[in-house]
Design an enzyme around this catalytic site. Structure first.
Site, PDB file in Angstrom:
ATOM      1  N   THR A   1       0.872  -0.841   0.050  1.00  0.00           N
ATOM      2  CA  THR A   1       0.135   0.228  -0.060  1.00  0.00           C
ATOM      3  C   THR A   1       0.964   1.024   0.253  1.00  0.00           C
ATOM      4  O   THR A   1       2.061   1.521   1.073  1.00  0.00           O
ATOM      5  CB  THR A   1      -0.906   0.178   1.116  1.00  0.00           C
ATOM      6  OG1 THR A   1      -1.785  -0.946   1.526  1.00  0.00           O
ATOM      7  CG2 THR A   1      -2.205   1.515   1.125  1.00  0.00           C
TER       8      THR A   1
ATOM      9  N   LYS B   1      -8.006   1.508  -2.716  1.00  0.00           N
ATOM     10  CA  LYS B   1      -7.144   0.987  -1.352  1.00  0.00           C
ATOM     11  C   LYS B   1      -7.484   2.099  -0.557  1.00  0.00           C
ATOM     12  O   LYS B   1      -7.330   2.142   0.434  1.00  0.00           O
ATOM     13  CB  LYS B   1      -6.064   0.558  -1.732  1.00  0.00           C
ATOM     14  CG  LYS B   1      -5.334   0.082   0.069  1.00  0.00           C
ATOM     15  CD  LYS B   1      -5.676  -0.945   0.597  1.00  0.00           C
ATOM     16  CE  LYS B   1      -5.577  -1.362   1.947  1.00  0.00           C
ATOM     17  NZ  LYS B   1      -4.059  -1.785   1.765  1.00  0.00           N
TER      18      LYS B   1
ATOM     19  N   LYS C   1      -0.476   5.462   8.597  1.00  0.00           N
ATOM     20  CA  LYS C   1       0.543   5.872   7.097  1.00  0.00           C
ATOM     21  C   LYS C   1      -1.028   5.656   5.786  1.00  0.00           C
ATOM     22  O   LYS C   1      -0.876   6.249   4.942  1.00  0.00           O
ATOM     23  CB  LYS C   1       0.989   4.413   7.596  1.00  0.00           C
ATOM     24  CG  LYS C   1       1.978   4.233   5.531  1.00  0.00           C
ATOM     25  CD  LYS C   1       1.960   2.512   5.275  1.00  0.00           C
ATOM     26  CE  LYS C   1       2.085   2.803   4.136  1.00  0.00           C
ATOM     27  NZ  LYS C   1       2.292   0.940   3.581  1.00  0.00           N
TER      28      LYS C   1
END
Length: 296
Positions: free
Chosen positions: A93, A168, A243
């Site tokens: 990711t 995502k 994050k």
């Protein structure tokens, strides 16, 4: 069965590589951490001494790394060493721009590429039930799908280069916002003298129902498999959620999108992380929400 190089054998990558071995693929694994390489070897993979050595002779390369800078660094090493016409899949990711740069690099060398970040956490990685959100051209996606199907149960082509990363970060922003809402609901219910079970029984079958409640309930009891029943051991760590929320805010700024709830949620998770809870499952944010009582 294919020869697959797998680079990045952490909490997600290790089990994913193991599932490829179980499916009958020849897996050559590499990670900078010796213990991770040893675990991969015990899971049935061959191991290499470097990322470049791992990709020699591989038909497919899979990377699972912490951030965009790591992906670009590894791809700059391994893509030139790959055979023209082979495939590289990034399951990390990372930010959309880095993902697009990685696709451009692969194309320059005649390598098919797919960005395929995952949802489902460590449990999904171990059980091979992950969801893969994929970006790339149709040909590369078609080549990647049979490999991804050995590690997950839902594989979705979201669009061109970087589209998987875009989906995502949107998904995880929604998840984080939902979790804050669920935690606020339980915190209020506690102050009102209501039981956790009563709230769950109603909301789980009413309009407030969401995955954060029914699959990842942040209080012990109603969902036995949730981290709340295991002292909030991840799961999906708070530091990783920070994050992803930061990636979402960076993308929103670049795209000119308004995400006020996403920004507020990022600030809440950053505060929880900064107080020493980076390694706590993100559902543990309920502890921080409770601590805010009387401060707002």
């Amino acid at each position: 069965m294919a020869t697959i190089a797998f680079i990045g054998l952490g909490n997600m990558g290790g089990p994913m590589a193991a599932n490829l071995v179980k499916a009958g693929h020849k897996v050559v694994a590499f990670d900078l951490v010796a213990a991770s390489r040893d675990q991969a070897k015990s899971d049935g993979a061959a191991t290499a001494e470097s990322s470049v050595a791992a990709v020699k002779g591989a038909e497919v390369v899979v990377t699972m790394l912490p951030a965009g800078k790591h992906v670009l660094s590894v791809w700059n090493e391994v893509v030139p060493a790959m055979t023209k016409g082979t495939l590289i899949i990034d399951c990390s990711t990372i930010d959309v721009e880095s993902s697009k740069q990685a696709h451009v690099l692969a194309a320059k060398h005649g390598i098919g590429s797919v960005d395929a970040p995952v949802s489902g956490g460590t449990g999904g990685a171990k059980a091979a039930t992950l969801t893969f959100m994929c970006g790339g051209d149709e040909k590369s996606f078609a080549a990647a799908k049979p490999v991804l199907e050995k590690m997950g149960k839902k594989i979705v082509h979201c669009g061109g280069a970087g589209a998987g990363q875009g989906v995502k970060i949107c998904n995880n922003m929604i998840l984080a916002i939902s979790m804050i809402g669920v935690c606020e609901g339980f915190s209020l219910a506690e102050k009102l003298g209501l039981s956790h079970q009563a709230l769950f029984d109603v909301v789980s079958t009413s309009s407030g129902q969401c995955w954060a409640l029914t699959s990842y309930c942040p209080v012990p009891g109603p969902v036995p498999a949730s981290p709340a029943n295991n002292d909030y051991k991840p799961g999906f760590a708070t530091a990783l959620m920070v994050k992803d929320l930061t990636l979402a805010q960076d993308a929103a700024k670049t795209a000119g999108a308004a995400t006020p709830l996403g920004k507020q949620t990022q600030e809440l998770f950053k505060a929880f992380d900064a107080s020493g809870n980076g390694g706590v499952d993100f559902s543990g944010i309920i502890r921080h929400v409770r601590s805010l009582a009387g401060k707002t």
